[in-house]
Design an enzyme around this catalytic site. Structure first.
Site, short mmCIF file in Angstrom:
data_model
loop_
_atom_site.label_atom_id
_atom_site.label_comp_id
_atom_site.label_asym_id
_atom_site.label_seq_id
_atom_site.Cartn_x
_atom_site.Cartn_y
_atom_site.Cartn_z
N HIS B 397 10.73 80.62 -9.86
CA HIS B 397 11.25 81.07 -11.01
C HIS B 397 11.84 80.12 -12.35
O HIS B 397 11.88 80.22 -13.49
CB HIS B 397 12.32 82.22 -11.07
N ASP B 401 7.73 82.67 -14.85
CA ASP B 401 8.33 83.97 -15.15
C ASP B 401 7.32 85.13 -14.56
O ASP B 401 6.11 84.83 -14.50
CB ASP B 401 8.66 84.12 -16.57
#
Ligand SMILES: Cc1cc2nc3c(=O)[nH]c(=O)nc-3n(C[C@H](O)[C@H](O)[C@H](O)COP(=O)(O)OP(=O)(O)OC[C@H]3O[C@@H](n4cnc5c(N)ncnc54)[C@H](O)[C@@H]3O)c2cc1C
Lengths: 477, 421
Positions: B397, B401
């Protein structure tokens, strides 16, 4: 060795127990090796130090036994003591030993070059005739690598000139024609105490002056106290915490002014001779080290790393001229590491903190042998210690030998048992040390030493008992 | 002039190697590229060839010792030469934790330590007590004593190192401070860690600590792929390759990486590295662990090319014959956990990559097909039976995204569902 264009792979400067051992090891490893010496082969150790002192000391031990002859049921009333013969015996041994070194050089095809060596650059040594070798040929030799093993010489107090007659050093003391009536020994290290022992046993009235607050200042306080007891009984006066202020030569002797540094009390002592035994200074001042670019520290000792390399990568230094621990076996151990490093052979470097664990020995009676930290030092270093101590007194062999004093003291780390120090005083203890130094090196603890069976009756049983004592349960106590 | 042989870096994350066997002994002649020794890393066992012609002068690291990449392990010289004295080879002690020796031939080098192999080295009572107290696996501690013996100082240095690494939280902390030996019940056995097991453990812990993992899951209808495979697998077999579903997933992933290139990347503090090439790692289960061989430039390969490359790598991985180059440099990884029957898994990212595609088992399931766009029940709805698969993308992450991850996964799905030719 690879083709480097120099005459030799290695040139060793100085042939003491550092230099000659380095030369042998280098030659064994196939390096083309030469050794330069301005005096006789063997250095201080063979010519003026270890070997001749031990010969004189053995004479003194026999003489002391003769003094105690009645204990054994011997009596005589015409004992004649010839000190000159003692000195001659020691010189004979010296000449045999130095010949032995010459033989080893030949056997290993090491070229011996006589004369005084001075660096003219980092790969070239200028050799010139010296006081001892006036016939030496003037020449320049070049080498890919050098090992400096030039040793050290006696130091005197500032402002006091050693004249070799009234104010003497070990080189004079080892060949005195006769025993002085009164002798003052300045300094109570190994050398001072050994000569004090010899001359007091031979009848001199000896006074030892020591600046620090115990004799044998490098040794454990309890050991020093034990030696002091015996020397006092022998009639040796020992002034500790006493500084030698002034030494003056008069018409029929010397006058030495000393001052107790604690009480400020000043005394004037007189004697036939004063022996300066306050330590050594390195032979690094007339060696051309500047031209070679080799760095020395402020007292003149050469700085080295753990493989004996100086700041100049192809120049190594070993032994007394490095100021590590001025003992012959230390010089030899350093020699082997230096030679192996030069040859690229596997070696075991000696980090600076290993020197304290090398054996130390003083051969007066009682003998002193030690390694590692004293009890005080170990505590200062922050170790939690376990101390085991066992006297020689109850030991059967010691009694058979008529030895009544001394003990073995082992200091171990309380947590893991590592030997931090061993301090022995008493009969023949210098020969008992190797078991402890091996144990220390291999990190064997008193628990294993205690379980190692020691022959009975031997002095070594005391060592075993001291090891048991560390564990808290000596048997014969 | 003598040439030193160093432990090679066998992979990006492979920092050390173990000497398995010296095939030459000091004094023996060696020819350039002739096998000199065998080494083992966490990923692979391999032979190392001699870099030059000459004579093996010295072996600096004994069999069984594990050293960092870059450590000098041997010296080769000319016939008759000895190790050059002015520039002795820098031979560090076998040192897992020692710094990589970097001295050049010109600089005076570190001393040659005595590391002659002595079999099982003597463990001193002091070291034994200390290591028992700290629960240290002594096999991990480099020894500097005679014959490589571990001294108290070595152990202290090791412990200090471990403490520092833990404090700094760098890679290697997984090797760190092993807990004291676990209490074993009567019939329990303690199985020592293999190099591979230890490495897997380290990498997994490292990855979890490095990347915030997020997993997104979708399903794909494999009808088109299955049909294509049924039609083509015989041709493939005739040509000596097996056409596995994994090959399709790799091809689909490549297409998706093209569509969403952000996924083919790696996070660094200096910035995100976007890889131009697509080197796809494929996890291969082995009896004693896991390997991830890499299909290089997969974007340049046809399905047939991928299938062939995959066959070859998998076979050689199982035989332990992969070359170091073949297990490093991946930019994206696929794990087909479905081969074991698993439907959905959330794999751990293969560092330093940014994402890993997990593929479940292909199973026939009833699914609803409808021509109506509404989610409300409709007469156009029909329940049909289709070969279905769950696809999961676990991504870092820090780099990606959810939106990009989902775009990627959708691209994979579409590629599979619309498989043609
Ligand atoms: C009285 C006494 C008793 C001792 N007893 C003991 C003992 O029992 N046990 C023990 O371990 N140690 C003992 N020592 C210490 C021991 O003698 C030394 O530690 C040892 O000799 C040091 O060896 P070395 O090789 O460093 O130097 P040295 O033995 O000092 O050798 C150096 C050599 O280099 C030569 N040299 C110097 N400069 C040059 C130059 N420029 N060119 C050519 N040659 C040069 C010198 O002539 C000398 O021969 C004793 C010392 C003394 C003084």
């Amino acid at each position: 060795m690879a083709d480097h264009g120099y005459q030799y792979d290695v040139v060793v400067v100085g042939s003491g127990p550092g230099g000659y051992v380095a030369a042998i090891r280098a030659a064994q490893l196939g390096l083309k090796t030469a050794i330069v010496e301005r005096e006789n082969l063997g250095g201080v150790c063979l010519n003026w130090g270890c070997i001749p002192t031990k010969a004189l000391i053995h004479n003194a031990e026999i003489l002391e036994e003769l003094h105690n002859a009645a204990d054994y049921g011997f009596s005589f009333d015409n004992l004649k003591v010839d000190f000159g013969k003692a000195v001659k015996r020691s010189r004979d041994i010296v000449s045999r030993q130095t010949k032995g070194v010459g033989f080893l050089m030949k056997k290993n095809k090491i070229e011996v070059i006589e004369g005084h060596g001075v660096f003219v650059d980092s790969h070239t040594l200028q050799v010139t005739p010296s006081e001892f070798k006036p016939e030496a040929k003037e020449q320049r030799i070049t080498a890919a690598n050098f090992i400096i093993a030039t040793g050290a010489r006696a130091r005197s107090l500032p402002g006091t000139q050693i004249d070799g007659d009234r104010i003497i050093q070990y080189r004079d003391a080892i060949v005195l024609k006769e025993v002085p009536k009164k002798l003052i020994v300045v300094g109570s290290g190994a050398i001072g105490m050994e000569f004090s022992y010899v001359y007091s046993t031979y009848g001199a009235e000896v006074t030892v002056v020591e600046m620090l607050d115990q004799i044998l200042p490098l040794e454990d306080a309890e050991v020093a106290a034990e030696v002091q007891k015996v020397f006092s009984k022998r009639g040796v006066t020992m002034l500790t915490s006493t500084r030698t202020e002034k030494v003056e030569i008069g018409a029929d002797g010397v006058t030495v002014t000393v001052k107790n540094v604690k009480t400020d009390e000043v005394q004037t002592l007189t004697a036939d001779k004063v022996l300066m035994a306050i330590g050594v200074q390195p032979n690094t001042d007339s060696l051309g080290l500047d031209a070679a670019g080799v760095k020395v520290e402020k007292r003149g000792f050469i700085e080295i790393d753990e493989v004996m390399r100086t700041n100049v990568p192809h120049i190594y230094a070993i032994g007394d001229c490095t100021g590590k621990l001025a003992l012959a076996h230390v010089a030899s151990a350093m020699a082997i590491v230096a030679a192996e490093t030069i040859a690229g052979a596997p070696t075991l470097p000696i980090p600076a903190d290993r020197y304290i664990f090398m054996p130390r020995a003083t051969y007066c009676d009682p003998q002193v042998a030690s390694l590692g930290y004293t009890e005080a030092q170990a505590k200062e270093k922050g170790f939690e210690v376990k101390v085991g101590k066992f006297p020689f007194m109850p030991n059967g062999k010691a009694q058979a030998l008529n030895a009544k004093v001394g003990f073995v003291k082992i200091i171990a780390d309380a947590k893991y048992g590592e030997i931090l120090g061993a301090h022995l005083v008493g009969p023949g203890v210098t020969e008992l040390l190797p078991e402890l130094s091996l144990a220390q090196m291999m990190e064997i603890t008193p628990a294993e030493i205690a379980r190692n069976v020691h022959a009975h009756p031997t002095l070594s049983e005391v060592l075993m008992e001291a090891a048991h004592a560390v564990e808290g349960h000596p048997i014969h106590m | 002039m003598a040439t030193v042989v160093r432990m090679p870096q066998m992979g990006e994350s492979v920092v050390e190697g173990t000497i398995l066997r010296w095939l030459k002994q000091p004094g023996e002649r060696v020819a350039k590229l002739e096998p000199l020794l065998t080494i083992s890393t966490d990923k692979i066992d391999t032979e190392l060839p001699a870099p030059v012609d000459g004579v093996l002068l010295e072996i600096a690291v004994p069999e069984g010792a594990t050293v960092r990449a870059g450590t000098v392990i041997a010296t080769i010289g000319a016939v008759g030469e000895r190790v050059a004295p002015a520039t002795p080879p820098s031979v560090a002690a076998p040192a897992v934790t020692a710094p990589v020796t970097t001295s050049s031939a010109a600089a005076p080098a570190a001393p040659t330590r005595d590391t002659r192999p002595t079999g099982r080295a003597f463990i001193s009572p002091v070291v034994a007590r200390m290591s028992a107290e700290h629960g240290v696996d002594l096999a991990q501690v480099p020894g500097t004593g005679l014959g490589g013996r571990i001294t108290r100082k070595d152990l202290e240095a090791y412990l200090a190192n471990v403490r520092r690494e833990v404090a700094e939280g760098e890679e290697g902390a997984a090797v760190a401070a092993p807990e004291p030996l676990p209490q074993l019940d009567a019939e329990d056995v303690l199985e020592p860690l293999s190099t591979m097991r230890r490495a897997i453990a380290q990498h997994m812990v490292l990855s979890k600590r490095t990347s915030p993992h997020v997993t997104t899951i979708c399903e794909a209808d494999m009808t088109a792929v299955v049909r294509h495979r049924e039609a083509n697998k015989r041709t493939f077999t005739r040509n000596g390759a097996t056409l596995t579903y994994t090959a399709y997933f790799i091809a689909a992933a490549v297409a998706a990486l093209r569509a969403v290139p952000e996924v083919n990347s790696r996070f660094t503090d200096a910035g995100i590295v976007r890889h131009a090439r697509m080197h796809i790692g494929v996890a291969v289960a082995l009896p004693d662990g896991l390997l991830v061989p890499v299909i290089r430039n997969a974007d340049e390969l046809s399905l047939a090319g991928i299938a062939r490359a995959l066959n070859d790598l998998v076979n050689r991985a199982r035989d332990g014959l992969l070359k170091p180059d073949e297990i490093r440099g991946g930019t994206f990884t696929i794990t087909n956990h479905g081969t074991g029957g698993s439907l959905i898994a959330t794999p751990i990212i293969n560092q330093p990559q940014s994402a890993i595609l997990g593929v479940g088992a292909i199973v026939k399931r009833p699914v609803v097909r409808s021509s109506s766009a509404s989610l409300l029940p409709s007469a156009d709805d029909a329940i049909v039976i289709r070969p279905m698969v769950y696809l999961s993308l676990t991504f870092d992450h820090r780099v990606l995204d959810g939106a990009q991850a989902d775009r990627f996964l959708t691209a994979v799905k579409e590629q599979l569902e619309n498989w043609e030719n």
